[in-house]
Write an enzyme that holds these catalytic residues in place. Structure first.
Site, PDB file in Angstrom:
ATOM      1  N   ASN A  17      27.646  84.637   9.323  1.00  0.00           N
ATOM      2  CA  ASN A  17      28.314  85.640   8.498  1.00  0.00           C
ATOM      3  C   ASN A  17      28.763  86.826   9.351  1.00  0.00           C
ATOM      4  OD1 ASN A  17      27.626  83.933   6.479  1.00  0.00           O
ATOM      5  ND2 ASN A  17      25.877  85.133   5.774  1.00  0.00           N
ATOM      6  N   VAL A  18      29.833  87.445   8.906  1.00  0.00           N
ATOM      7  CA  VAL A  18      30.397  88.565   9.665  1.00  0.00           C
ATOM      8  C   VAL A  18      30.208  89.879   8.898  1.00  0.00           C
ATOM      9  CG1 VAL A  18      32.104  87.113  10.833  1.00  0.00           C
ATOM     10  CG2 VAL A  18      32.717  88.183   8.656  1.00  0.00           C
ATOM     11  N   ASP A  19      29.366  89.828   7.829  1.00  0.00           N
ATOM     12  CA  ASP A  19      29.303  90.957   6.898  1.00  0.00           C
ATOM     13  C   ASP A  19      28.288  92.036   7.248  1.00  0.00           C
ATOM     14  OD1 ASP A  19      26.832  89.758   6.113  1.00  0.00           O
ATOM     15  OD2 ASP A  19      27.799  88.642   4.490  1.00  0.00           O
ATOM     16  N   HIS A  32      29.785  84.309  14.609  1.00  0.00           N
ATOM     17  CA  HIS A  32      31.228  84.416  14.352  1.00  0.00           C
ATOM     18  C   HIS A  32      31.735  85.851  14.399  1.00  0.00           C
ATOM     19  CE1 HIS A  32      31.113  80.259  12.128  1.00  0.00           C
ATOM     20  NE2 HIS A  32      31.141  80.147  13.437  1.00  0.00           N
ATOM     21  N   CYS A  41      45.883  99.611  25.851  1.00  0.00           N
ATOM     22  CA  CYS A  41      47.064  98.919  26.384  1.00  0.00           C
ATOM     23  C   CYS A  41      48.257  98.894  25.428  1.00  0.00           C
ATOM     24  CB  CYS A  41      46.704  97.504  26.808  1.00  0.00           C
ATOM     25  SG  CYS A  41      46.447  96.400  25.407  1.00  0.00           S
ATOM     26  N   GLY A  73      21.837  78.515   3.246  1.00  0.00           N
ATOM     27  CA  GLY A  73      23.146  78.879   2.692  1.00  0.00           C
ATOM     28  C   GLY A  73      24.322  78.541   3.580  1.00  0.00           C
ATOM     29  N   ASN A 111      19.232  75.489   0.098  1.00  0.00           N
ATOM     30  CA  ASN A 111      20.621  75.384  -0.374  1.00  0.00           C
ATOM     31  C   ASN A 111      20.606  74.728  -1.757  1.00  0.00           C
ATOM     32  OD1 ASN A 111      23.458  74.658  -0.639  1.00  0.00           O
ATOM     33  ND2 ASN A 111      23.619  74.916   1.577  1.00  0.00           N
ATOM     34  N   GLU A 156      22.907  72.943  -2.889  1.00  0.00           N
ATOM     35  CA  GLU A 156      23.709  71.703  -2.804  1.00  0.00           C
ATOM     36  C   GLU A 156      23.248  70.847  -1.621  1.00  0.00           C
ATOM     37  OE1 GLU A 156      26.277  71.237  -4.938  1.00  0.00           O
ATOM     38  OE2 GLU A 156      26.258  73.260  -5.807  1.00  0.00           O
TER      39      GLU A 156
HETATM   40  N1  APR Z   1      21.711  80.388  -1.838  1.00  0.00           N
HETATM   41  C1  APR Z   1      21.773  79.463  -0.840  1.00  0.00           C
HETATM   42  N2  APR Z   1      22.854  78.735  -0.556  1.00  0.00           N
HETATM   43  C2  APR Z   1      23.944  78.938  -1.317  1.00  0.00           C
HETATM   44  C3  APR Z   1      23.973  79.880  -2.374  1.00  0.00           C
HETATM   45  C4  APR Z   1      22.789  80.623  -2.621  1.00  0.00           C
HETATM   46  N3  APR Z   1      22.721  81.534  -3.611  1.00  0.00           N
HETATM   47  N4  APR Z   1      25.216  79.850  -2.928  1.00  0.00           N
HETATM   48  C5  APR Z   1      25.917  78.943  -2.247  1.00  0.00           C
HETATM   49  N5  APR Z   1      25.159  78.374  -1.285  1.00  0.00           N
HETATM   50  C6  APR Z   1      25.535  77.365  -0.301  1.00  0.00           C
HETATM   51  C7  APR Z   1      26.594  76.374  -0.742  1.00  0.00           C
HETATM   52  O1  APR Z   1      26.003  75.278  -1.427  1.00  0.00           O
HETATM   53  C8  APR Z   1      27.206  75.962   0.590  1.00  0.00           C
HETATM   54  O2  APR Z   1      26.513  74.855   1.145  1.00  0.00           O
HETATM   55  O3  APR Z   1      26.110  78.055   0.784  1.00  0.00           O
HETATM   56  C9  APR Z   1      26.993  77.184   1.472  1.00  0.00           C
HETATM   57  C10 APR Z   1      28.255  77.975   1.780  1.00  0.00           C
HETATM   58  O4  APR Z   1      29.098  77.159   2.538  1.00  0.00           O
HETATM   59  P1  APR Z   1      30.386  77.714   3.302  1.00  0.00           P
HETATM   60  O5  APR Z   1      31.200  78.525   2.359  1.00  0.00           O
HETATM   61  O6  APR Z   1      31.002  76.538   3.963  1.00  0.00           O
HETATM   62  O7  APR Z   1      29.785  78.727   4.320  1.00  0.00           O
HETATM   63  P2  APR Z   1      29.324  78.527   5.829  1.00  0.00           P
HETATM   64  O8  APR Z   1      28.540  77.263   5.980  1.00  0.00           O
HETATM   65  O9  APR Z   1      28.705  79.807   6.239  1.00  0.00           O
HETATM   66  O10 APR Z   1      30.717  78.365   6.561  1.00  0.00           O
HETATM   67  C11 APR Z   1      30.735  78.389   7.947  1.00  0.00           C
HETATM   68  O11 APR Z   1      33.115  78.701   7.859  1.00  0.00           O
HETATM   69  O12 APR Z   1      33.759  79.908   6.021  1.00  0.00           O
HETATM   70  C12 APR Z   1      33.878  79.814   7.406  1.00  0.00           C
HETATM   71  O13 APR Z   1      33.796  81.203   9.330  1.00  0.00           O
HETATM   72  C13 APR Z   1      33.315  81.037   8.029  1.00  0.00           C
HETATM   73  O14 APR Z   1      31.199  81.424   9.063  1.00  0.00           O
HETATM   74  C14 APR Z   1      31.849  80.670   8.088  1.00  0.00           C
HETATM   75  C15 APR Z   1      31.909  79.177   8.439  1.00  0.00           C
END
Ligand code: APR
Length: 247
Positions: free
Chosen positions: A103-105, A120, A151, A188, A214, A216
Site C-alpha cells: 500500500n502507498v497510503d 510500491h 531540473c 488483504g 483474507n 476471499e
Molecule cells: N480484510 C482483508 N482482506 C480484504 C478485505 C478486508 N477487510 N477486503 C478485501 N480484502 C482482500 C480482497 O479479497 C483481495 O484479495 O484484499 C485483497 C485486495 O486485492 P487487490 O485490490 O488486488 O490489492 P493488492 O493485492 O494490494 O494489489 C497489489 O496492485 O492494486 C495494485 O499497486 C496496487 O499495490 C497494489 C497491487
C-alpha cells in the site's frame, strides 16, 4: 475459525521472526478503494489499472497528476483501522517483525508501526520524472504536474506504477527477510501482483508457517498452513487479544 486463531496465536508465540505482507484489503475498512474496486464519483469512468502506468503519465500527465491529487485528499481524510493498530501492537509481542506493505497510503505509519517497508512507494512523495530523485514541492508551484526544482522536468508521484521495477534495495531486503522468517502472514492481498506475490515462496523455502488473512480465496491460499477467512479489522484485533492471554 476459533481453533485456527488459537493455532496462529501459538505459532506467533513460538516465532523468532515474523514477516507480514499487507495489501489493499487492510486499508479497505478505512475507506481506501482498491484498484480493483469500482471507482466512484468523478473518476468512475477511468480504469485505475490504465492510469497507474508510465505510459498514461506520458500521454496525459495532468490527468494522472489530478487522479493522484484526488487519492491524496481521500487518504488524508480517513484514519487507520483496527487492523493497522493491531499490527502496530504486534511489534511488542514477537522478537522480530518485518512489515512490508504494497500500500502507498501511509496508514501503517499513522497507526504507529515503527518500521514499514513500502514495496510500491508512497503516495505523498514526489519524484522527478527524468531522474527519479525525491523532491519537495515548491510552495508556490501551481503547475499541474508541478516542476522539479532541480531540473525543470515534471514531477510525478513517488509510487511504483504497473510495468515499473521495484527499487532494488527494497526488493532485495524484502526477499532476504522473507527467506529468513519462521512465520509469514499475508493480509488483504490478492497475491496477483508480481513480485510481491512471490514473497511467500521465499518463506516456504525456510519452512516458515504460512498464514493468510483474507475474506476471499487467493492463489496463495492452498500453500497456507492456516487460512483466516474474514476481515482484517476483525481478525487481527482478536488475534492480538489471544496473544495477550498466556498459554
Ligand atoms: N480484510 C482483508 N482482506 C480484504 C478485505 C478486508 N477487510 N477486503 C478485501 N480484502 C482482500 C480482497 O479479497 C483481495 O484479495 O484484499 C485483497 C485486495 O486485492 P487487490 O485490490 O488486488 O490489492 P493488492 O493485492 O494490494 O494489489 C497489489 O496492485 O492494486 C495494485 O499497486 C496496487 O499495490 C497494489 C497491487
Amino acid at each position: 475459525m476459533q481453533s485456527s486463531l488459537v493455532s496462529v496465536a501459538k505459532a506467533l508465540r513460538q516465532a523468532r521472526h515474523v514477516f507480514v505482507l499487507t495489501g489493499a484489503g487492510i486499508s479497505a475498512e478505512s475507506g481506501v478503494p482498491t484498484f480493483r474496486d469500482a471507482q466512484t464519483g468523478l473518476w468512475a469512468k477511468y480504469d485505475p489499472l490504465q492510469l497507474a502506468t508510465p505510459g498514461a503519465f506520458e500521454r496525459d500527465p495532468s490527468l494522472v497528476w489530478k487522479w493522484y491529487s484526488w487519492r491524496r485528499e481521500l487518504v488524508s481524510a480517513i484514519d487507520p483501522n483496527p487492523a493497522h493498530y493491531a499490527l502496530a501492537n504486534l511489534v511488542e509481542c514477537v522478537p522480530e517483525l518485518t512489515l512490508v506493505t504494497q500500500n502507498v497510503d501511509g496508514l501503517h505509519q499513522r497507526a504507529g508501526s515503527p518500521a514499514v517497508s513500502e514495496f510500491h512507494g508512497n503516495l505523498f512523495t514526489n519524484i522527478c520524472w527524468r531522474d527519479g530523485s525525491t523532491q519537495v514541492l515548491a510552495a508556490n508551484d501551481i503547475e499541474i504536474p508541478p516542476i522539479c526544482p532541480d531540473c525543470g522536468s515534471m514531477l510525478r508521484p513517488g509510487v511504483v506504477w504497473f510495468g515499473e521495477a521495484i527499487k532494488s534495495d527494497v526488493l532485495d531486503n524484502s526477499f532476504n527477510r522473507a527467506a529468513a522468517c519462521d512465520v509469514f502472514i499475508s493480509i488483504g492481498t490478492s497475491s496477483l501482483v508480481h513480485p510481491a506475490s512471490a514473497l511467500f515462496e521465499a518463506a516456504i523455502g525456510n519452512d516458515a508457517t504460512i498464514i493468510e488473512v483474507n475474506p476471499e480465496i487467493t492463489p496463495m491460499s492452498k500453500a497456507a498452513d492456516f487460512v483466516l477467512r474474514g476481515k482484517a479489522g476483525t481478525i487481527l484485533p482478536e488475534l492480538l487479544d489471544l496473544l495477550a492471554v498466556e498459554d
